[in-house]
Design an enzyme around this catalytic site. Structure first.
Site, PDB file in Angstrom:
ATOM      1  NE  ARG A  89      -3.536  -0.038   0.084  1.00 54.63           N
ATOM      2  CZ  ARG A  89      -4.570   0.022  -0.840  1.00 54.63           C
ATOM      3  NH1 ARG A  89      -4.807   1.158  -1.751  1.00 54.63           N
ATOM      4  NH2 ARG A  89      -5.088  -1.250  -1.181  1.00 54.63           N
ATOM      5  CB  ALA A 326      -4.495  -5.173   9.230  1.00 59.91           C
ATOM      6  CG  HIS A 328      -6.367  -0.322   3.179  1.00 60.23           C
ATOM      7  ND1 HIS A 328      -5.663   0.942   3.026  1.00 60.23           N
ATOM      8  CD2 HIS A 328      -7.164  -0.567   1.992  1.00 60.23           C
ATOM      9  CE1 HIS A 328      -5.913   1.440   1.973  1.00 60.23           C
ATOM     10  NE2 HIS A 328      -7.144   0.761   1.390  1.00 60.23           N
ATOM     11  CB  CYS A 329      -0.817  -2.006   5.875  1.00 59.66           C
ATOM     12  SG  CYS A 329      -1.448  -0.869   7.204  1.00 59.66           S
ATOM     13  CG  MET A 330      -1.886  -7.014   3.213  1.00 66.13           C
ATOM     14  SD  MET A 330      -2.107  -8.963   3.546  1.00 66.13           S
ATOM     15  CE  MET A 330      -1.606  -9.851   2.076  1.00 66.13           C
TER      16      MET A 330
END
Length: 341
Positions: A89, A326, A328-330
């Protein structure tokens, strides 16, 4: 004309990187590849999944885990590219619509102005753009995808803590007007809504994707903390106030929906950035981090009411969040190009 599509618009693919940096989850790494496998299993049923791996040996290990988890399919593709971490992201490009073509904004990446080992991650955005056949656009400034959220029609959410603070300062000397000009030029943004501070435990220093997210062109979910003795209470109440007073790119008020936080989650004495706001919207489904907390069901039911045509999938993230990120970050979505649009 440049436009960054909303996350709920149809994807051609989701990009992820296979986990390998054990120092991102010290003492908990063994569980992480299987969390990824569960995420990829769900995504692969709905869209293509492009996975970055260091080399053939890492690909073989990843294939083994995915196979055991029933997550290997024709929708899973691997690409050889070394990375420092897996948070695409932030290190990856932001895909946009560039006229009738796919574009890719390549922001500079400096590991949240916090870590020294980011040289490999700094190459991710350009690689993704080339692999996707997108028109690359070098932005010349540091920005992470987790620091912004868009409604696909010209409005963007971000935070003052992340972009304007002197702590973990990404672009020294660049102020509010400079960011807004860059958002307009590279993402087609006409309205920026500035929130205040992020949640405790977020080592990015205020990413908006733990806080407030568009779930419709005029609908925003924002996390709240009713317990007045919790350090998240006051900053989240201020963000809620700002959203209720805000309008979209056409001057229309927003519909603001309150999303609870799980109870405080700590590990080794460190407050972790556990938030249901870090969900990921994919084709036909929404992946939501859950934490074996009573508010898990509240958050899942609320998101189900906002996405009635999508499957809502809870992914246990109690171990995953030790890496300070989590779902969204990945992930990084690659939008599909609609015929004739």
């Amino acid at each position: 004309m440049i436009r960054m599509p909303a996350e709920w618009e149809t994807h051609a693919a989701t990009w992820v990187a296979w986990p390998h940096n054990r120092m991102d989850w010290p003492g908990k790494f063994a569980a992480i590849p299987f969390v990824f496998a569960e995420i990829i299993r769900h995504l692969g049923r709905r869209e293509r999944v492009e996975i970055l791996v260091r080399d053939a040996a890492m690909e073989a290990r990843a294939r083994g885990v995915l196979d055991r988890a029933g997550a290997l399919s024709a929708n899973v593709r691997f690409h050889a590219l070394p990375t420092d971490r897996i948070w695409l992201r932030d290190s990856g490009c932001c895909f946009v619509r560039d006229g009738d073509a796919l574009g890719a904004v390549q922001w500079r990446f400096n590991a949240w102005a916090k870590y020294d080992n980011f040289q490999q991650d700094a190459e991710v955005a350009g690689f993704m753009a080339r692999a996707a056949g997108a028109r690359g656009r070098r932005a010349g400034m540091v920005l992470e995808g987790g620091s912004i959220d868009v409604n696909g029609r010209g409005t963007l959410l971000t935070t003052e803590e992340c972009l304007l603070s002197k702590v973990q300062e990404r672009n020294p000397g660049l102020g509010r007007e400079g960011y807004e000009k860059a958002f307009a030029e590279h993402l087609g943004i006409r309205k920026v809504i500035w929130l205040g501070d992020g949640i405790r435990g977020d080592d990015t220093h205020g990413h908006v994707d733990d806080l407030s997210r568009f779930v419709g062109e005029r609908t925003v979910v924002t996390v709240v903390e009713p317990r007045r003795d919790d350090p998240n209470h006051a900053p989240l109440a201020e963000n809620l106030r700002r959203l209720r007073a805000a309008t979209d790119q056409d001057g229309r008020p927003l519909e603001v929906v309150e999303l609870p936080l799980p109870g405080p989650l700590t590990y080794r004495g460190i407050r972790l950035p556990a938030s249901y706001g870090n969900f990921y919207i994919a084709n036909g489904l929404v992946l939501v981090p859950v934490f074996n907390d009573p508010n898990d069901r509240v958050a899942l039911d609320l998101l189900a009411s906002l996405f009635p045509d999508r499957e809502i999938v809870g992914i246990y993230s109690g171990d995953f969040i030790w890496g300070f990120g989590a779902m969204h970050c990945m992930t990084q979505q690659q939008p599909a190009l609609a015929v004739g649009e």
